[in-house]
Scaffold this active site. Structure first.
Site, mmCIF file in Angstrom:
data_model
loop_
_atom_site.group_PDB
_atom_site.id
_atom_site.type_symbol
_atom_site.label_atom_id
_atom_site.label_comp_id
_atom_site.label_asym_id
_atom_site.label_seq_id
_atom_site.Cartn_x
_atom_site.Cartn_y
_atom_site.Cartn_z
ATOM 1 N N GLY A 79 0.517 11.372 -6.413
ATOM 2 C CA GLY A 79 1.186 12.265 -5.470
ATOM 3 C C GLY A 79 1.664 11.528 -4.238
ATOM 4 C CB CYS A 80 2.559 12.770 -0.881
ATOM 5 S SG CYS A 80 3.094 12.154 0.725
ATOM 6 C CG PHE A 81 3.608 6.915 -0.575
ATOM 7 C CD1 PHE A 81 4.065 7.659 0.489
ATOM 8 C CD2 PHE A 81 4.531 6.115 -1.259
ATOM 9 C CE1 PHE A 81 5.386 7.614 0.890
ATOM 10 C CE2 PHE A 81 5.854 6.059 -0.870
ATOM 11 C CZ PHE A 81 6.287 6.822 0.219
#
Length: 219
Positions: free
Chosen positions: A53-55
């Protein structure tokens, strides 16, 4: 992904939308066993590449793990030519948002990093989606850096499946591919933008869940 760069004037509306999203929820760690097999401490490189997912949130969690010396946000799974924010946002490059974790194996092992990854850093049962973000760039994937890491990752996934550690099937893939650092404004985004609505809604609860579940691992 483009929602990250909305002008400040839209921040209030974005915060309201995120906080009332049907996907919004308090993060919690899933209690899972430690891996039965691990990488030997003298095995190099001491680097893990993980996608989930979003880093921003992934980076924030692993930066707080004892023994982690640095975390870099970036892209993995595609080519160097397409490793840019705008191109990855198109969901056509094969990249996943990922992090590169450098660690001291005398303090924390590769297997322990995977335990944090599966338990609280992301949801390994969510296919091409994490929280409000959807698309293949948000997939759950491990990019082993050598054969030993690949063996441990495969063994741990099998162990968690056999233990029925999650109520839904694990969809995490073991992949190959290079890692390419993301643009500078993505690095350490959590610490630089603590009041960003996405950070407040999704990543602060995740960091809090990590500290609560793994107090002996937290810096």
């Amino acid at each position: 992904m483009t929602r990250y760069l909305l002008p400040l004037a839209a921040a209030g509306a974005l915060a309201a939308a995120i906080l009332t999203s049907p996907f919004a929820h308090a993060e919690r760690a899933v209690p899972i066993p430690a891996p039965a097999h691990d990488v030997q401490p003298n095995m190099k490189p001491n680097v893990a590449v993980l996608a989930g997912g979003c880093f921003w949130g992934m980076e924030a969690v692993f930066e707080r793990v004892k023994g982690v010396t640095s975390v870099t946000a970036g892209y993995a799974g595609g080519t160097a030519a397409t490793a840019t924010y705008d191109q990855v946002s198109s969901e056509t490059t094969g990249h996943a948002e990922a992090i590169r974790v450098a660690y001291d194996p005398r303090v924390v092992s590769y297997g322990t990093l995977l335990r944090v990854y599966f338990s609280v850093a992301h949801d390994p049962t969510s296919l091409n989606r994490q929280g409000p973000d959807s698309g293949t760039s948000y997939r759950s994937a491990i990019f082993p850096q050598n054969g030993a890491q690949r063996a441990v990752a495969a063994s741990y996934i099998a162990q968690l499946r056999q233990a029925k550690a999650f109520s839904r099937p694990i969809v995490t893939k073991i992949e190959t591919g290079g890692f390419y650092p993301a643009e500078g404004y993505h690095q350490h985004f959590f610490d630089k933008n603590p009041n960003h609505p996405y950070i407040v809604a999704w990543d602060k609860p995740k960091v809090a869940a990590f500290k609560a579940a793994f107090p002996t691992l937290a810096k």
